[in-house]
Scaffold this motif. Structure first.
Motif, short mmCIF file in Angstrom:
data_model
loop_
_atom_site.label_atom_id
_atom_site.label_comp_id
_atom_site.label_asym_id
_atom_site.label_seq_id
_atom_site.Cartn_x
_atom_site.Cartn_y
_atom_site.Cartn_z
N PHE A 1 14.22 -9.68 7.64
CA PHE A 1 13.47 -8.77 6.78
C PHE A 1 12.92 -9.55 5.61
O PHE A 1 13.58 -10.45 5.07
CB PHE A 1 14.37 -7.63 6.28
CG PHE A 1 13.71 -6.77 5.23
CD1 PHE A 1 12.82 -5.78 5.61
CD2 PHE A 1 13.96 -6.97 3.88
CE1 PHE A 1 12.19 -4.99 4.65
CE2 PHE A 1 13.34 -6.19 2.92
CZ PHE A 1 12.46 -5.19 3.31
N ALA A 2 11.70 -9.20 5.21
CA ALA A 2 11.10 -9.82 4.03
C ALA A 2 10.16 -8.82 3.37
O ALA A 2 9.65 -7.90 4.02
CB ALA A 2 10.35 -11.09 4.40
N ARG A 3 9.94 -9.02 2.08
CA ARG A 3 9.10 -8.11 1.29
C ARG A 3 8.32 -8.93 0.28
O ARG A 3 8.82 -9.91 -0.28
CB ARG A 3 10.00 -7.10 0.60
CG ARG A 3 9.32 -6.20 -0.42
CD ARG A 3 10.37 -5.42 -1.19
NE ARG A 3 9.80 -4.71 -2.32
CZ ARG A 3 9.62 -3.41 -2.37
NH1 ARG A 3 10.00 -2.66 -1.37
NH2 ARG A 3 9.09 -2.83 -3.44
N ALA A 4 7.10 -8.52 0.05
CA ALA A 4 6.26 -9.13 -0.99
C ALA A 4 5.37 -8.06 -1.58
O ALA A 4 4.98 -7.12 -0.88
CB ALA A 4 5.44 -10.29 -0.42
N ASP A 5 5.08 -8.17 -2.87
CA ASP A 5 4.19 -7.18 -3.49
C ASP A 5 3.07 -7.89 -4.23
O ASP A 5 3.12 -9.08 -4.54
CB ASP A 5 4.97 -6.25 -4.42
CG ASP A 5 5.80 -7.01 -5.44
OD1 ASP A 5 5.44 -8.16 -5.76
OD2 ASP A 5 6.80 -6.47 -5.92
#
Length: 289
Positions: A4-8
């Motif tokens: 899982f990975a997240r970027a904004d």
């Protein structure tokens, strides 16, 4: 391989978040959830995923919050004049005008206008979001590499156990040369003593079959070769999941043949242990890209 990975990201008109999840899969399957009106991002997402990820079920979710979406309010003066004219006509010219609350309750007196987005604005937004998409996928790859290092150690342990069991099978008393010769002599003598007597051609065929079935050295040699090949794949790295999948089938084939040829309790037990460890190895291989 799971991850899982997240970027904004954001600009003066919007804020967005990109989340990328991956779970085990034999091939590569991608699903994408995009904000309304930004369907043009799907090829961007697909290209970025295909460039970095070779295996797994990939889910990409992008959420968007527009900071310029409040819009503006304006008075529909033409409609207001019509309402005031009707009020004077009904109540008389000397009657007080309707209250503000009454006027505002008439539909259409107040109009709200949404900000209009040009094609240039949309393209600029998609280009900015593409940078965030690439960053999220990079972070997912990093997470999967970390998991892969752990899985590689686990797989090497399984290969070590497969090698130990292979050596144990080769060392069983039933596979020692003298034991094999004694067993074959007894079986051939039983054929010679058969009533009615077995013909020479049939005797030769049966003897060849007995020799082939008693000798599992070829299966043990292939098991050792597969172990060496698997270790080389893990050492070299890269996308080896599918090749290890195929190698698991070869491991199983040799273990099954070993069990089917065995006429010895100890060798059969070792063969069953081999199959159990190979299955554990196969389960972990499903997590490898």
């Amino acid at each position: 391989m799971t991850g899982f990975a997240r970027a904004d990201g954001g600009n003066d008109k919007a804020q967005w978040v990109v989340e990328v999840r991956s779970v085990n899969g034999k091939g590569r399957d991608m699903r994408c959830r995009l904000p309304p009106g930004l369907d043009g991002l799907e090829p961007v997402v697909r290209t970025a995923v295909e460039a970095r990820l070779a295996r797994g079920n990939i889910n990409v979710t992008i959420s968007l919050t527009r900071t310029d979406a409040a819009g503006t309010l304006r008075i529909n003066r033409e409609l207001l004049d019509q309402v005031l004219g009707l009020a004077r006509e009904i109540a008389g010219p000397d009657a007080p005008p309707p209250s503000i609350d009454t006027l505002l309750s008439v539909r259409g007196i107040i109009d709200s206008t949404e900000p209009r987005e040009t094609e240039e604005d949309r393209q600029a937004l998609e280009q900015a979001m593409a940078v965030t998409i690439a960053l999220a996928i990079d972070r997912l790859v990093e997470a999967r590499i970390g998991e892969g290092s752990h899985l590689s150690a686990v797989l090497l342990d399984h290969l070590g156990e497969i090698g130990r069991l292979t050596d144990a099978a080769a060392a069983t008393s039933s596979l020692q040369p003298e034991a094999l010769r004694a067993k074959l002599r007894a079986q051939i003598q039983a054929l010679l003593d058969a009533v009615p007597p077995v013909g020479e051609d049939r005797l030769a065929q049966e003897a060849a079959l007995l020799i082939t079935k008693a000798d599992v050295r070829e299966e043990l040699d292939r098991l050792r070769a597969h172990i060496s090949q698997a270790r080389t794949m893990l050492r070299d790295g890269g996308s080896v999941g599918r090749r290890l999948d195929f190698l698991c089938q070869e491991f199983n084939r040799e273990a099954n043949t070993l069990c089917s040829k065995s006429a010895d309790v100890e060798l059969t037990r070792i063969g069953m242990d081999l199959k159990a460890v190979i299955e554990q190895f196969r389960e972990q291989v499903q997590n490898i890209e």
